[in-house]
Design an enzyme around this catalytic site. Structure first.
Site, short mmCIF file in Angstrom:
data_model
loop_
_atom_site.label_atom_id
_atom_site.label_comp_id
_atom_site.label_asym_id
_atom_site.label_seq_id
_atom_site.Cartn_x
_atom_site.Cartn_y
_atom_site.Cartn_z
N GLU A 1 -5.31 -4.51 -6.54
CA GLU A 1 -5.46 -3.05 -7.35
C GLU A 1 -5.94 -2.07 -6.41
O GLU A 1 -6.64 -1.04 -6.80
CB GLU A 1 -6.52 -3.22 -8.51
CG GLU A 1 -6.16 -4.13 -9.40
CD GLU A 1 -5.36 -3.53 -10.73
OE1 GLU A 1 -5.22 -2.54 -10.63
OE2 GLU A 1 -4.53 -4.40 -11.04
N SER B 1 0.73 -1.23 0.06
CA SER B 1 0.04 0.06 0.08
C SER B 1 0.66 1.19 0.04
O SER B 1 0.28 2.37 -0.21
CB SER B 1 -0.93 -0.07 1.14
OG SER B 1 -1.82 -0.91 1.00
N ARG C 1 -35.19 -24.22 -6.55
CA ARG C 1 -35.00 -24.95 -5.69
C ARG C 1 -36.54 -24.88 -4.69
O ARG C 1 -36.86 -23.78 -4.31
CB ARG C 1 -33.92 -24.45 -4.78
CG ARG C 1 -33.73 -25.14 -3.37
CD ARG C 1 -33.21 -26.52 -3.22
NE ARG C 1 -33.14 -26.87 -2.24
CZ ARG C 1 -32.51 -28.07 -1.80
NH1 ARG C 1 -32.43 -28.89 -2.66
NH2 ARG C 1 -32.41 -28.44 -0.51
N ILE D 1 2.60 -10.14 -9.10
CA ILE D 1 2.50 -9.38 -10.61
C ILE D 1 1.46 -10.17 -11.77
O ILE D 1 1.93 -11.38 -11.75
CB ILE D 1 3.56 -9.11 -11.38
CG1 ILE D 1 4.66 -8.42 -10.42
CG2 ILE D 1 3.52 -8.48 -12.82
CD1 ILE D 1 4.17 -7.11 -9.92
#
Lengths: 393, 390, 264
Positions: free
Chosen positions: B373, B142, B278, B167
């Site tokens: 990300e 971060s 269901r 990566i």
């Protein structure tokens, strides 16, 4: 209504080229309207000298009363006359009884003379026979030319053709020649009590809507009819006559040549003939699960079918596809596994005698047309069926 | 409200024909080329090479690149729609495409010299080559200003030393944009970006990580040992690298938000279909309020996430700043995906834990999307920073 | 090298695969059905694209429909078609197949040169398979229907037809109209590269009765030889039986039922 001011005409023939109906021609240097003019006005637009004007109402309709008799265009196959032709003759007889007229068959092909008597026994009062080597195998152009000539000369009121590959290739071309109405794939034909016109009923929207179509003001009324729907008749007592028609080849015929005809492999998929079809859809969840359907089909002496969705996803070849853009089938037994029953699929199989659906969705549309429904996991039910059927053998 | 200053001019929520067409093309491709194989790719952690190869000629790998360099030049909104469609069927393929487009190729277009653009963009834009982006390191997640990978000037080369982790497309890519420090003393202002070709001496691809989710995308370490990078491959001015990286990531974030929405949508659609089929207590479970409320919450959050994401994309298209909105989109969409996937698994009951059911994969994919990300924590920092600094 | 001028006729149709039956009224729900490019037209477009890719030339797509039919033209432009023409006019409404073919033929004549006209065998809403052959009739050119593969060499088209029991190899001299089956070439995906061009409007023309020099009074419903007298939905429901029990039990019951019904 088209009016020709012939004194202004410079014979440039732009109007002739502009007309798609063969409605105008040049007689030397004088323009002349033909019977085929529909008043569309295309010629008016292209005439540079104002020799053509459009005024008033549409041209008068043809004299419908001068058209009589019900005609069937017969399809010659390798092994004889296609069964649909006899079915159409049977229907033609029925319609002729109401219209109080006769029935004729048109047989165009090569070495077809032997079929004439069968056609007469099948209901034809007259058989128009055009027998020449250039007429087989079927090509659109020569057949259309020969048959058009007969239709022009004899003016039948109704023309029926089987909705086969050949019929659906030929019929629109004939209808176009006469700029008349054609209704495809009819499943019902009756005569309107009021005006004597042919009422043509056919499915649309993948078979979930039925439409009744009429060709009120044009003749002949043309219809293609699905094989297996009408009833053939047969009477050895019936007599009739043959009219031999001279047919000459034309150089334009050879713009299309048939180079080779190969029978489709027999061991291939022949869904239309299968008495039992076990069909799979998206509910199978994967191409591998078609194996168990094959096994079940084999135990039942049947074939494997599929919905469009799984064919599009590449799970099985197109030859197995049942439905509007696949095959239409009428087996004794149709087992739909994991198929929800989209309308275009139902169109292909709803005529089956017995329909069984295996699906985990209790609201799947296919259940509405199923005779027996199993709500559950197809991956468990099908193996159970296979196991139990094997045990009982 | 400072974040909303000067915008929402025309409130037209409809798509242009071009945007709809792009979306439809992506959907059609995803249905046939991705959907049948996504589960297998996930189970085997197998890179979807055949599908990626097909995407190139269709323009999916150059969406952010103009036609003159071989790209398909879609606007941001179209890009988001395309990524969402791919992700709704295979989140891994979506991230491979998204990373390649937004941080693998786009930075070269934004910052590169004409020479660099001519050399690298055509192959990347047409998908002949695959792009990647390397910022994260074992000790640096971060806090990117602290990166330790160094780039030492040596005549007409730079020598790179260091390790990058996590990566995306590390092993399958052909070029990687690498962030390295050219001057440790300047910290953030000492970081530079480099276009590194995998063929340059001194690069090794480390272990292929076996992940919780997004498994078909290869995630590995990249190890640089005296890796010689030509000076011409410096991307943007020296010391500009971090800023460039963060810009690129800003747009990449919007793509990830779109990916999250795709996963959320997949989970919700599966849950809705299942709830209809269901039966318990004699009724479909969709008739029970508990299930209905879960579905309502999923639908509401997905709708909100989609609007946030499209807005960020539209701001970018209009040339407006979109960093805050991009972060909001990633934050909210990824957390929405996690919540939606969790609910979807719950609705499936025991079956939701089975690999045969797609929601199981949605759940694992969503968790990874929440983290990578830019974690949710980082996104919140960015958003707060954007508001408080004004 | 030969260069082919190809025209493809396409149609926007409701996706009959998505048409649902209202469970309460048991009739078709015709609203809100998505529109698609007619599936067999996609095969026809693909056949055109493959010929052009190999031999060079231009492909023009034409459709007759309401303004929203433009969507299918944009779609085929994304597939790689070069130009597109929309024929749209209130006067066309209600056209049967003959009038549709007539209108399309006028447009084709306006486009002047062509070597090949390709169309899908039939549309999934009308199911008639008539428009293609009728266009060939108006233009007085030969036709080859049920095509599955088309090749071009030494100035002639070689066409593989798939009929009921046989496959036929046919040679046809241009200009010719060919209708393509669902077993024809598998359509490719649209390309994102083509999206911008498809929507820019440069490749798309819109023609009405004015450009076609047609008199509106002689088109559409009024001029069509066939007319729909009645539309009804067939009685499609069946009093079916829903089996109960475990999979094993249901399988056993099914087998018993089938024996009763003489299906085994």
């Amino acid at each position: 209504m088209i009016n020709l001011l012939t004194e202004k005409c410079i014979a440039c023939s732009l109007c002739v080229k502009a007309c798609l109906f063969d409605g105008i021609r040049l007689d030397g240097k004088i323009p002349v309207l033909t019977d085929h003019c529909t008043g569309c006005g295309a010629c008016v637009e292209v005439c540079k000298v104002g020799a053509i004007v459009s005024e008033g109402s549409s041209p008068p309709p043809p004299d419908l009363g001068s058209y009589r008799d019900i005609w069937v265009i017969v399809e010659q196959q390798e092994q004889g006359v296609h069964p649909v032709s006899f079915e159409l003759l049977g229907k033609a007889r029925e319609l002729a009884a109401v219209r109080n007229c006769g029935v004729a068959a048109v047989l165009v092909g090569s070495a077809v003379g032997d079929s004439v008597s069968a056609l007469i026994h099948g209901g034809a009062d007259v058989v128009y026979l055009a027998d020449a080597s250039f007429l087989y195998p079927y090509r659109t152009c020569p057949h259309e030319r020969v048959i058009s000539g007969l239709l022009e000369e004899h003016k039948p009121e109704i023309v029926l053709i089987g909705a086969t590959c050949m019929g659906r290739d030929l019929a629109p071309r004939l209808a176009n020649r006469f700029k008349t109405g054609l209704t495809a794939d009819c499943t019902g034909l009756t005569i309107d009590e009021q005006d004597g016109c042919l009422l043509q009923t056919r499915p649309a929207f993948g078979g979930n809507i039925m439409a009744t179509i009429v060709t009120a003001h044009h003749r002949p009324q043309m219809a293609t009819v699905r094989p297996g729907v009408m009833q053939a008749v047969h009477s050895d007592d019936r007599t009739g006559r043959v009219v031999e028609v001279e047919a000459k080849p034309d150089s334009v015929d050879d713009f299309v040549r048939v180079l080779q005809t190969v029978a489709k492999p027999g061991s291939g998929v022949q869904l239309e003939k299968a008495p039992v079809i076990v069909s799979g859809g998206r509910g199978l969840q994967g191409p591998d699960n078609f194996k168990m359907l094959s096994e079940l089909a084999e135990l039942l002496d049947g074939q494997v079918g599929a919905s469009r969705a799984v064919v599009d996803m590449g799970w099985i070849e197109h030859a197995h596809q049942v439905g509007q853009t696949g095959k239409t089938v009428k087996p004794r037994l149709y087992i739909a596994c994991g198929i929800s029953g989209a309308i275009q699929h139902l169109a292909g199989m709803q005529q089956a005698d017995v329909i069984v659906a295996i699906n985990r969705d209790p609201y799947a549309p296919i259940l509405k047309i199923s005779h027996v429904a199993l709500i559950g996991d197809v991956h468990k039910i099908v193996p159970e069926l296979i196991a139990q059927l094997k045990a009982q053998q | 409200m400072t974040v909303w200053k000067g915008d929402i001019q025309a409130m037209d929520f409809s798509f242009t024909r071009a945007q709809e067409l792009a979306r439809d093309i992506a959907r059609s491709f995803a249905q046939t080329e991705l959907a049948p194989y996504a589960q297998e790719w996930d189970e085997q952690a197998r890179f979807p090479a055949e599908a990626i190869a097909k995407l190139g000629p269709l323009g999916f790998m150059g969406m952010c690149i103009p036609k003159e360099y071989g790209g398909s030049n879609l606007d941001g909104v179209s890009y988001v729609l395309v990524i969402e469609e791919l992700a709704s069927v295979c989140a891994s393929t979506a991230i491979i495409v998204s990373v390649h487009n937004s941080v693998g190729a786009y930075p070269i277009y934004l910052l590169g010299t004409e020479e660099q653009k001519k050399i690298y963009l055509p192959d990347l834009a047409t998908g002949k080559k695959l792009g990647a982006f390397a910022l994260t390191e074992p000790n640096v997640g971060s806090d990117p200003a602290s990166i330790e990978t160094s780039a030492q000037a040596d005549g007409d080369h730079f020598i790179l030393n260091g390790t990058k982790t996590f990566i995306t497309s590390a092993s399958t890519s052909d070029t990687v944009i690498v962030m390295a420090s050219t001057d440790r003393n300047k910290r953030a202002r000492g970081i530079s970006a480099f276009i590194v070709e995998k063929g340059f001496p001194g690069i090794t691809v480390g272990t292929h990580e076996s992940k919780l989710g997004i498994r078909a995308s290869d995630t590995c370490e990249l190890i640089f040992e005296n890796c010689r990078v030509p000076r011409e491959n410096l991307l943007g001015p020296e010391g500009f690298g971090l800023r460039a990286a963060l810009n690129a990531l800003g747009f990449g974030r919007v793509g990830v938000a779109a990916q999250a929405i795709g996963v959320a949508r997949c989970a919700m659609d599966a849950a809705v279909a299942y709830s209809r089929e269901r039966n318990q207590f004699g009724k479909p479970i969709s008739s029970f309020q508990a299930i209905q409320w879960m579905i309502a919450d999923m639908a509401t959050e997905i709708e909100a996430a989609r609007l946030l994401t499209l807005r960020a994309a539209k701001l970018k298209d209009d040339g407006q700043p979109f960093a805050a909105q991009g972060s909001m989109a990633k934050l909210f969409a990824s957390e929405t995906a996690m919540r939606a996937a969790t609910k979807a698994v719950q609705i499936h009951g025991g079956y939701g834990c089975m690999k045969d059911y797609v929601v199981e994969r949605c759940f694992r994919d969503a968790k990874v999307i929440e983290i990578y990300e830019g974690t949710s924590e980082i996104q919140r920092m960015i958003i707060a920073g954007n508001i408080l600094k004004k | 090298m030969a260069s082919l001028n190809i025209i493809v006729t396409v149609k926007q149709v409701p996706d009959t695969a998505e048409v649902r039956i209202d469970p309460k009224t048991n009739s078709l729900m015709r609203e809100g059905i998505p529109s698609i490019l007619n599936p067999e037209d996609a095969n026809a477009v693909e056949a055109a694209l493959r010929l052009r890719d190999e031999h060079g030339g231009t492909i023009t797509a034409i459709t007759m429909g309401p303004p929203q039919a433009e969507a299918v033209l944009e779609e085929v432009l994304c597939l790689g078609v070069d130009r597109a023409v929309l024929l749209s006019d209130r006067a066309f409404a209600g056209s049967d197949t003959l009038l549709t073919a007539f209108t399309l033929s006028r447009a084709i004549l306006k486009l002047k040169k062509f070597d090949l006209i390709l169309c899908g065998r039939q549309a999934i809403d009308g199911d008639t398979a008539q428009v293609g052959p009728q266009i060939a009739g108006f233009l007085d050119i030969p036709q080859v229907t049920y095509a599955e593969e088309i090749a071009f060499s030494k100035g002639m088209f070689r066409i593989q037809r798939g009929l009921e029991q046989t496959r036929e190899l046919v040679e046809a001299r241009p200009p010719v109209l060919v209708s393509v089956n669902a077993a024809g070439p598998v359509p490719r995906y649209g390309s994102l590269y083509a999206v911008e061009g498809a929507c820019s409007g440069e490749k798309l023309k819109r023609w009405s009765t004015k450009e076609l020099a047609l008199s509106p009074a002689m088109l559409g419903l009024g001029a069509s030889p066939t007319a729909v007298k009645k539309i009804f939905e067939p009685d499609r429901s069946v009093k079916g039986e829903v089996l109960q029990g475990s999979e094993k039990e249901m399988a056993a019951q099914l087998i018993a039922r089938l024996r009763e019904m003489n299906c085994l």
